[in-house]
Design a protein around this motif. Structure first.
Motif, PDB file in Angstrom:
ATOM      1  N   ALA A 156      13.781  10.458 -16.628  1.00  0.00           N
ATOM      2  CA  ALA A 156      14.740  11.543 -16.423  1.00  0.00           C
ATOM      3  C   ALA A 156      15.386  11.956 -17.733  1.00  0.00           C
ATOM      4  O   ALA A 156      15.804  13.116 -17.895  1.00  0.00           O
ATOM      5  N   GLU A 157      15.496  11.001 -18.681  1.00  0.00           N
ATOM      6  CA  GLU A 157      16.068  11.330 -19.978  1.00  0.00           C
ATOM      7  C   GLU A 157      15.207  12.346 -20.721  1.00  0.00           C
ATOM      8  O   GLU A 157      15.677  13.031 -21.632  1.00  0.00           O
ATOM      9  N   LYS A 158      13.933  12.431 -20.360  1.00  0.00           N
ATOM     10  CA  LYS A 158      13.017  13.382 -20.991  1.00  0.00           C
ATOM     11  C   LYS A 158      12.847  14.651 -20.155  1.00  0.00           C
ATOM     12  O   LYS A 158      11.916  15.428 -20.388  1.00  0.00           O
ATOM     13  N   LYS A 159      13.706  14.787 -19.167  1.00  0.00           N
ATOM     14  CA  LYS A 159      13.675  15.958 -18.282  1.00  0.00           C
ATOM     15  C   LYS A 159      12.340  16.068 -17.537  1.00  0.00           C
ATOM     16  O   LYS A 159      11.827  17.160 -17.298  1.00  0.00           O
ATOM     17  N   ARG A 160      11.817  14.916 -17.136  1.00  0.00           N
ATOM     18  CA  ARG A 160      10.532  14.896 -16.425  1.00  0.00           C
ATOM     19  C   ARG A 160      10.634  13.963 -15.234  1.00  0.00           C
ATOM     20  O   ARG A 160      11.630  13.252 -15.054  1.00  0.00           O
ATOM     21  N   THR A 161       9.585  13.931 -14.435  1.00  0.00           N
ATOM     22  CA  THR A 161       9.480  13.004 -13.307  1.00  0.00           C
ATOM     23  C   THR A 161       8.083  12.395 -13.310  1.00  0.00           C
ATOM     24  O   THR A 161       7.166  12.905 -13.962  1.00  0.00           O
ATOM     25  N   HIS A 162       7.914  11.309 -12.553  1.00  0.00           N
ATOM     26  CA  HIS A 162       6.596  10.670 -12.441  1.00  0.00           C
ATOM     27  C   HIS A 162       5.799  11.184 -11.246  1.00  0.00           C
ATOM     28  O   HIS A 162       4.598  10.942 -11.158  1.00  0.00           O
ATOM     29  N   GLY A 163       6.459  11.827 -10.304  1.00  0.00           N
ATOM     30  CA  GLY A 163       5.765  12.287  -9.105  1.00  0.00           C
ATOM     31  C   GLY A 163       5.470  11.128  -8.173  1.00  0.00           C
ATOM     32  O   GLY A 163       6.117  10.079  -8.204  1.00  0.00           O
ATOM     33  N   ARG A 164       4.470  11.321  -7.309  1.00  0.00           N
ATOM     34  CA  ARG A 164       4.128  10.285  -6.321  1.00  0.00           C
ATOM     35  C   ARG A 164       3.201   9.251  -6.955  1.00  0.00           C
ATOM     36  O   ARG A 164       2.211   9.605  -7.596  1.00  0.00           O
ATOM     37  N   LEU A 165       3.537   7.967  -6.739  1.00  0.00           N
ATOM     38  CA  LEU A 165       2.822   6.878  -7.414  1.00  0.00           C
ATOM     39  C   LEU A 165       2.421   5.785  -6.434  1.00  0.00           C
ATOM     40  O   LEU A 165       3.132   5.499  -5.456  1.00  0.00           O
ATOM     41  N   SER A 166       1.279   5.163  -6.738  1.00  0.00           N
ATOM     42  CA  SER A 166       0.899   3.918  -6.073  1.00  0.00           C
ATOM     43  C   SER A 166       1.459   2.758  -6.892  1.00  0.00           C
ATOM     44  O   SER A 166       1.983   2.956  -7.998  1.00  0.00           O
TER      45      SER A 166
ATOM     46  N   GLU B  19       0.816  -1.219   0.000  1.00  0.00           N
ATOM     47  CA  GLU B  19       0.000   0.000   0.000  1.00  0.00           C
ATOM     48  C   GLU B  19       0.846   1.265   0.000  1.00  0.00           C
ATOM     49  O   GLU B  19       0.312   2.381  -0.114  1.00  0.00           O
ATOM     50  N   ASN B  20       2.131   1.120   0.127  1.00  0.00           N
ATOM     51  CA  ASN B  20       3.010   2.294   0.216  1.00  0.00           C
ATOM     52  C   ASN B  20       3.101   3.030  -1.122  1.00  0.00           C
ATOM     53  O   ASN B  20       3.080   2.407  -2.194  1.00  0.00           O
ATOM     54  N   SER B  21       3.222   4.325  -1.048  1.00  0.00           N
ATOM     55  CA  SER B  21       3.465   5.154  -2.224  1.00  0.00           C
ATOM     56  C   SER B  21       4.901   5.673  -2.166  1.00  0.00           C
ATOM     57  O   SER B  21       5.460   5.867  -1.086  1.00  0.00           O
ATOM     58  N   PHE B  22       5.480   5.887  -3.348  1.00  0.00           N
ATOM     59  CA  PHE B  22       6.838   6.420  -3.425  1.00  0.00           C
ATOM     60  C   PHE B  22       6.887   7.472  -4.526  1.00  0.00           C
ATOM     61  O   PHE B  22       6.129   7.424  -5.497  1.00  0.00           O
ATOM     62  N   SER B  23       7.796   8.408  -4.340  1.00  0.00           N
ATOM     63  CA  SER B  23       7.898   9.519  -5.286  1.00  0.00           C
ATOM     64  C   SER B  23       9.051   9.312  -6.256  1.00  0.00           C
ATOM     65  O   SER B  23      10.114   8.787  -5.894  1.00  0.00           O
ATOM     66  N   CYS B  24       8.822   9.710  -7.502  1.00  0.00           N
ATOM     67  CA  CYS B  24       9.859   9.681  -8.535  1.00  0.00           C
ATOM     68  C   CYS B  24      10.291  11.108  -8.825  1.00  0.00           C
ATOM     69  O   CYS B  24       9.509  11.910  -9.346  1.00  0.00           O
ATOM     70  N   TYR B  25      11.546  11.431  -8.494  1.00  0.00           N
ATOM     71  CA  TYR B  25      12.118  12.739  -8.808  1.00  0.00           C
ATOM     72  C   TYR B  25      13.164  12.620  -9.921  1.00  0.00           C
ATOM     73  O   TYR B  25      14.023  13.481 -10.063  1.00  0.00           O
TER      74      TYR B  25
ATOM     75  N   SER C 231       5.644   1.973 -15.603  1.00  0.00           N
ATOM     76  CA  SER C 231       6.921   1.274 -15.433  1.00  0.00           C
ATOM     77  C   SER C 231       7.995   2.189 -14.858  1.00  0.00           C
ATOM     78  O   SER C 231       9.103   2.298 -15.395  1.00  0.00           O
ATOM     79  N   CYS C 232       7.684   2.813 -13.733  1.00  0.00           N
ATOM     80  CA  CYS C 232       8.603   3.767 -13.116  1.00  0.00           C
ATOM     81  C   CYS C 232       9.737   3.043 -12.398  1.00  0.00           C
ATOM     82  O   CYS C 232       9.515   2.316 -11.428  1.00  0.00           O
ATOM     83  N   ASN C 233      10.944   3.255 -12.862  1.00  0.00           N
ATOM     84  CA  ASN C 233      12.100   2.619 -12.241  1.00  0.00           C
ATOM     85  C   ASN C 233      12.347   3.141 -10.824  1.00  0.00           C
ATOM     86  O   ASN C 233      12.644   2.374  -9.899  1.00  0.00           O
ATOM     87  N   ALA C 234      12.233   4.456 -10.655  1.00  0.00           N
ATOM     88  CA  ALA C 234      12.522   5.055  -9.342  1.00  0.00           C
ATOM     89  C   ALA C 234      11.598   4.493  -8.274  1.00  0.00           C
ATOM     90  O   ALA C 234      12.018   4.252  -7.129  1.00  0.00           O
ATOM     91  N   PHE C 235      10.322   4.293  -8.614  1.00  0.00           N
ATOM     92  CA  PHE C 235       9.382   3.710  -7.665  1.00  0.00           C
ATOM     93  C   PHE C 235       9.870   2.334  -7.223  1.00  0.00           C
ATOM     94  O   PHE C 235       9.915   2.017  -6.027  1.00  0.00           O
TER      95      PHE C 235
END
Length: 759
Positions: A387-397, A366-372, A405-409
C-alpha cells in the motif's frame, strides 16, 4: 646408730650413673638401629611437600574429530606463601605483621597476619629483578590470597617463554616457596570460533568446600567449566587429579621433585558441529555487526554450525581474565557474550511459514484471499506493505502470497485458521518453549494466544487484530534463530519436528564410547497435526518461489548448484529512537533432497532479502564447494568479531545472480514496532585477575636475551594450510603426560607433528 661407710655411698652412686648411661645407650641403640628406618622416614616426611596436581580435562572435538578445545603446556611460577613465611621467620627470627579489619563470631575486629607483600618484596622480587624475570602484580590480591586461600599456591607468572624458562632452570633461584612448574591449561584452538557454544573454564571460587582440600600441603584445584558446553559437560571432561612430592632442604628451599602420581585425563566429547561449516558460517557472518546464523541437518536435527556476532575469544579467560579486559567486555553495549542464535526476536514474515501450516491444519490451505492494500479490524485499518507504493496484490493463493509476502493475505488467512490452530501448530513446532539445548542463555520466545494474553494481561481480551499482527510475526511474537531453524527443518523433511542435537557422543581416552545421544523427535505434523504431505509440499513450493521466481523477495539467495527455498522477514524495531530492524532469512537446500537448513538473523539492517538472504547464500555456496570437493576449507584461528550499531543497507559478496533478479521489498514491516527481544547473557563468574597496583610494581635490571619482557609466552598457532594446529615449541622439549595419542575418531585429519599439545 650404725653409720654407712663412705665407700658404699660411692659404689651406689657409681651404679646409678652406670645404669643411667646404660639406659641412654639402649635408647640410642633403639632409635638408631632398631627403629632407625622409621624415624628416617619421619624426617623425610617432614621435609617433603605434597602438591595436588589438577586433573587434565578431556578434549572437545567436532563430528569429524577436529579438535576444537584441547590443553596446552603453560610454564608457570607459583609462590607457596606459608613456606615463604616460615623461611623468613627461621632466617630473621620474626615476620613482619600487617593489620586488617575482619570478623570474629560475626563481630568486626582488627586482626593480624604475616605481611606477605613485604616478605615477597624483600626476599623474592629483588632476585627476580636481577635476572629480568619479575613482573608487576597486585600486592593487595597477594595479601588477600594468603588470608583466604593460603593452601593454594599463588600463581605469580603464567606462560613463561623459552628464555625465561631457561633462566629459571639454569640460575636455580634458591628461594624458599618459589616453584616453577608446567601445567595443562585450556586452549581454544580456533580462537573465537564457536565461542558461544564452547564457553570457557576457570578455577573454583569456593575452595573451602572441596572434599580433599586438607589432604595436601598445597592444593592445585581442578579447573571447572564456567559457561556453555564446558559447564554442561564438566563431569565428563574433568578427569582425576594426581600428586607431586617435593623435597625441601633444611633451609626450607624446595630442591626438586621426588615422587609423582600422574593425573588422569577426562573423557572426550564429540559434537554434531562440523568445524569447516562452522568456519564458513562465521566467515560469512562477519560482514554485520550484530546477528546470528544456524545450520541444521533436517534429517536428524543435528546442529552443524551455530554462530553469533559480535563474538569473543575464550582464550582471554585462560587461566584468568584481566580486570581491565573483563570491564571492557561488560561495558560493550553490543553484548559480545550474548548468543543471539538462542535469543528471541520478532521473526517478521518468516512466521508466515508456521501460520501456513496452521491454516493447512484448519483446512483453509486452498482458500484464496484478496489484497486491496489492507484489512479493517475494529477501528484499525492494518495495511499491507504494498500500500505504501500505491498498489495492491490482488487475489492470491498461498503459494503466491508466500512469494510476495503479502501481509493482507495472511491477516485474513490467519483469522480463517483461528488462533487455536495457530497455537496448536506452534506448540508442535517448539515455539514459545526452550529446546533443551545444553548451553545456557536460551530464550523460550513468545507464542501469543488467548491463554498467554490472559496470563500476561488479565484485563486484555484476544481479538482478530491481534491474530492478524501475529500472522506477520510482529506484535508479541518472539522466536529464536534456533527455533526457526527447527521448524524450517520440519518443512524441509516433510513434517518431522526434531529436538536440536549438539552433543553426539562421549568417548574415553581408550576409544570406548561411554554414551551417545540419538536424535529425538518432538512431533510429526503429519501424524500429530493433521497436515498432509501434499499440503507441506505446497508450503515448500511457496518457499521455492520466494527464491527462484521473478517477484520473490529472496532472489539474491538463488543458487543453481544447490537449489534453495526460503522465506525472508523484516520486523520493525527501534533502538534509542533509531531504526534497528530485525531481518531474517530461513531456508533449506537442496530443494529435492534437503540436507541443510540455514537461518540467518541480522540486527540493524534494511531487509531480509537484501542482507540476511545473501549471507545465507554465501553459506550455502561455501558448503556446496566444501562438500563437493571443489574447494577445501582451511581452518585458522579467528579474531573476535567487533559489534557495532551501523545500519546495513545490503550485502552481496560480489555473487553473480541472474540479470532479471530484482530486490523486492520483504513486506514484513508493520505499522507498530515489534516486542522487545529476549537476550540473556549466560551467568558466569570468571576468574578475574586484578591489575597491578603501586605496591606490586617491579623494575627489572636485565632482560632475557631474546624474549620480549612484555610479550606473553608463545602459544600454539593453528596451522593455516591444514585443520590441525601446531604445538608450542616448548612442548617439543617437555610433554606433560607422555606423548601423542592417535585420534580415536578415525577421521582423515592430516598427520600431526610428533609432539601434540598437552592432553
Amino acid at each position: 646408730m650404725k653409720r654407712t661407710q663412705p665407700g658404699s655411698r660411692i659404689i651406689f652412686l657409681g651404679m646409678v650413673v652406670v645404669l643411667g648411661f646404660a639406659c641412654i645407650l639402649f635408647r640410642l641403640w633403639d632409635v638408631q638401629v632398631i627403629r632407625g628406618s622409621e624415624y628416617a622416614s619421619k624426617i623425610n616426611t617432614n621435609s617433603q611437600v605434597t602438591v595436588r596436581l589438577p586433573a587434565v580435562r578431556g578434549e572437545i572435538l567436532d563430528r569429524n574429530g577436529v579438535k576444537l578445545v584441547e590443553n596446552r603446556a603453560s610454564f608457570e611460577v607459583d609462590f607457596y606463601l606459608p613456606d615463604m613465611v616460615r623461611a623468613y621467620r627461621e632466617s630473621k627470627g620474626s615476620v613482619p605483621i600487617t593489620t586488617y579489619r575482619g570478623r570474629v563470631h560475626n563481630m568486626p575486629r582488627d586482626l593480624k597476619e604475616a605481611d606477605v607483600v613485604k616478605i615477597v618484596s624483600e626476599t623474592v622480587i629483588p632476585r627476580m629483578e636481577e635476572l629480568g624475570v619479575a613482573r608487576d602484580y597486585n600486592a593487595n590480591a597477594l595479601q588477600i590470597h594468603y588470608r583466604t586461600n593460603r593452601e593454594v599456591p599463588y600463581n605469580y607468572r603464567q606462560d613463561l617463554d623459552f628464555d625465561e624458562m631457561a633462566i629459571f632452570s639454569e640460575k636455580n633461584l634458591g628461594l624458599a616457596g618459589v616453584n616453577v612448574t608446567v601445567k595443562p591449561v585450556r586452549w581454544y584452538v580456533y580462537g573465537s570460533m564457536a565461542a558461544h557454544l564452547l564457553g570457557y573454564v576457570g578455577s573454583p571460587h569456593e575452595l573451602d568446600k572441596l572434599p580433599d582440600l586438607r589432604d595436601f600441603n598445597f592444593y592445585e584445584p581442578d579447573i571447572e567449566g564456567k559457561t556453555q558446553l564446558e559447564l554442561f559437560l564438566n563431569e565428563q571432561l574433568k578427569g582425576k587429579p594426581g600428586a607431586r612430592i617435593l623435597q625441601r632442604n633444611a633451609k626450607g628451599v624446595i630442591e626438586g621433585e621426588v615422587g609423582r602420581r600422574e593425573p588422569v585425563q577426562g573423557n572426550n566429547a564429540y559434537l554434531t558441529i562440523d568445524a569447516k561449516i562452522q568456519y564458513i558460517v562465521e566467515d560469512a557472518l562477519r560482514v554485520v555487526g550484530r546477528g546470528a546464523a544456524v545450520v541444521v541437518d533436517p534429517r536428524n536435527g543435528d546442529i552443524l554450525a551455530m554462530a553469533s556476532v559480535p563474538s569473543y575469544d575464550p582464550n582471554v579467560f585462560i587461566p584468568s581474565i584481566s580486570a581491565t579486559k573483563w570491564t571492557e567486555i561488560n561495558k560493550d553495549e553490543t553484548n559480545p557474550l550474548v548468543n543471539r542464535a538462542i535469543s528471541a526476536y520478532a521473526p517478521g514474515s518468516t512466521y508466515k511459514i508456521p501460520i501456513s501450516l496452521a491454516g493447512m491444519r484448519a483446512g483453509v490451505g486452498e482458500n484464496s484471499f484478496s489484497c486491496y492494500g489492507g484489512v479493517q479490524y475494529g477501528n484499525k485499518y492494518m495495511k499491507c506493505w504494498i500500500a505504501e507504493k500505491k498498489r495492491t496484490h490482488g487475489r492470491l493463493s498461498l503459494e503466491d502470497a508466500l512469494k510476495v509476502s503479502c501481509n493482507a493475505f495472511f491477516y485474513q488467512f490467519a483469522n480463517a485458521a483461528g488462533i487455536d490452530n495457530i497455537v496448536a501448530m506452534g506448540n508442535m513446532l517448539g515455539l514459545g518453549q526452550k529446546s533443551g539445548i545444553p548451553i545456557s542463555g536460551e530464550s523460550p520466545g513468545v507464542l501469543p494466544g488467548p491463554e498467554w494474553l490472559s496470563s500476561a494481561n488479565p484485563r486484555a481480551r484476544w481479538s482478530n487484530g491481534l491474530t492478524a499482527n501475529t500472522a506477520i510475526g510482529q506484535g508479541d511474537v518472539l522466536a529464536s534463530p534456533l527455533q526457526m531453524a527447527m521448524l524450517t527443518a520440519a518443512v524441509a523433511n516433510g513434517g518431522t519436528v526434531y529436538y536440536p542435537r549438539l552433543i553426539d557422543r562421549i568417548v574415553e581416552q581408550n576409544g570406548k564410547t561411554v554414551s551417545q545421544e540419538p536424535p529425538r523427535i518432538r512431533a510429526n505434523i503429519v501424524k500429530d497435526g493433521g497436515v498432509t504431505p501434499e499440503q507441506i509440499e505446497t508450503v515448500r513450493k511457496g518457499m521455492w518461489n520466494v527464491v527462484n521466481e521473478s517477484g520473490g523477495t529472496a532472489g539474491r539467495a538463488a543458487n543453481p548448484k544447490m537449489v534453495t527455498a526460503g522465506k525472508t522477514g523484516t520486523a520493525q524495531f527501534w533502538r534509542s529512537g533509531k531504526k534497528d530492524n530485525h531481518t531474517w532469512f530461513i531456508s533449506f537446500a537442496p530443494y529435492d533432497n534437503p540436507e541443510y537448513v540455514v537461518v540467518v538473523f541480522v540486527q540493524g539492517a534494511k531487509s531480509g532479502g537484501g542482507v540476511s538472504a545473501p549471507i545465507a547464500a554465501k553459506i550455502f555456496e561455501g558448503i556446496q564447494k566444501y562438500k563437493s570437493g571443489e574447494q577445501d576449507v582451511q581452518l585458522a584461528s579467528l579474531e573476535p568479531t567487533k559489534g557495532n550499531f551501523l545500519f546495513t543497507e545490503s550485502v552481496n559478496f560480489d555473487r553473480v545472480v541472474a540479470a532479471s533478479t530484482k530486490l523486492y521489498d520483504d513486506g514484513e514491516t508493520a505499522e507498530s514496532p515489534s516486542a522487545a527481544a529476549q537476550e540473556n547473557r549466560p551467568s558466569a563468574s570468571p576468574n578475574v585477575r586484578e591489575d597491578a597496583d603501586a605496591a606490586g610494581r617491579v623494575k627489572n635490571k636485565t632482560k632475557p636475551k631474546t624474549a620480549d619482557s612484555k610479550a606473553p609466552a608463545p602459544k600454539p598457532e593453528p596451522a593455516t594450510p591444514v585443520s590441525t594446529p601446531k604445538p608450542n615449541p616448548i612442548q617439543n622439549i617437555f610433554n606433560f603426560i607422555g606423548g601423542k595419542r592417535e585420534n580415536s575418531s578415525g577421521s582423515d585429519q592430516k598427520k600431526k607433528p610428533d609432539k601434540a599439545p598437552v592432553r
